[in-house]
Design an enzyme around this catalytic site. Sequence first.
Site, mmCIF file in Angstrom:
data_model
loop_
_atom_site.group_PDB
_atom_site.id
_atom_site.type_symbol
_atom_site.label_atom_id
_atom_site.label_comp_id
_atom_site.label_asym_id
_atom_site.label_seq_id
_atom_site.Cartn_x
_atom_site.Cartn_y
_atom_site.Cartn_z
ATOM 1 N N GLY A 180 0.826 -1.203 0.000
ATOM 2 C CA GLY A 180 0.000 0.000 0.000
ATOM 3 C C GLY A 180 0.860 1.253 0.000
ATOM 4 C CE1 TYR A 190 -13.487 -3.137 2.822
ATOM 5 C CE2 TYR A 190 -13.969 -0.836 3.313
ATOM 6 C CZ TYR A 190 -14.259 -2.005 2.635
ATOM 7 O OH TYR A 190 -15.326 -2.045 1.775
ATOM 8 C CB THR A 223 -8.134 7.262 10.629
ATOM 9 O OG1 THR A 223 -8.760 8.275 9.856
ATOM 10 C CG2 THR A 223 -9.222 6.517 11.407
ATOM 11 C CE1 TYR A 251 -10.444 3.721 7.408
ATOM 12 C CE2 TYR A 251 -10.830 6.043 7.899
ATOM 13 C CZ TYR A 251 -9.957 4.998 7.661
ATOM 14 O OH TYR A 251 -8.593 5.219 7.693
#
Length: 290
Positions: free
Chosen positions: A10, A69, A109, A133
Amino acid sequence: MNILVTGANGQLGTEMRNVSSGGDDRYIFTDVSSPKGVDTVYLDITNIDAIRLIAESEKVDVIVNCAAYTNVDKAEDDYATADLLNHVAAGNLAKVAAERGAALIHISTDYVFQGDRSIPCREDWPTEPLGVYGVTKLQGEKAVLASGCKYLIFRTAWLYSPYGKNFVKTMRSLTAEKDSLSVVFDQVGTPTYAKDLATLIFKVIQERMLDKTGIYHFSDEGVCSWYDFACAIRDLSGNFCDIRPCHSDEFPSKTRRPHFSVLDKTLVKKTFGITIPHWYSSLKDCISRL
């Protein structure tokens, strides 16, 4: 030391591969897929026995979890997969780290916050995710903390790089192809160059600062809206598209996004003795690499 990196193909994982190439430690890069020509060990982090096996065979001292994800909109319709990767898998890695006495560096995040204040988010603020998320990433954080492992969690935001799919590459392409487009101006935050975050993680490992357990915020310096960011990408790419500011409600979405998502980086700078680049200078570096 032996360092296991997950999600190695990634954006962040690839930058970890780049910045660690001159280091003194041994890095084992893993993912569930491997592009042609890329040396990556297969590892399914949803399978705790597979993690235990590679951690034992490679005598792993540190796990860097770059896997996640990250499709915010798709997560609303696929809670099970988002939870499996962002929550369960994070817990698996943390459990194995605890069993081995290894350290875990986990990436989280800004979406764990609601983003409804007008001052930068501190690490000790109450978390209140708006969507699947953010909820699953927060559950991942809680699983790491509950494991009892030695951990460092870095919350980041608006991540981009020359690799994979991201806002910079999308805007660079769209502003080259279109005469005009609209971008929201009422969502504010700070872009984060994956290379800058990878550099911090590498420093933490290289300088053996893994005992500084805690949750930290990291993004580049400065503040901008998505509209400002898009204009900067256009200008640095040499394109001439007319970008118009618009409101978020002009682009209906099932996902509510934070409107003010600036992270306070005081703690990470003080703890690790780092200077963080401004987002615009980092964007210039990324564009030059593209």
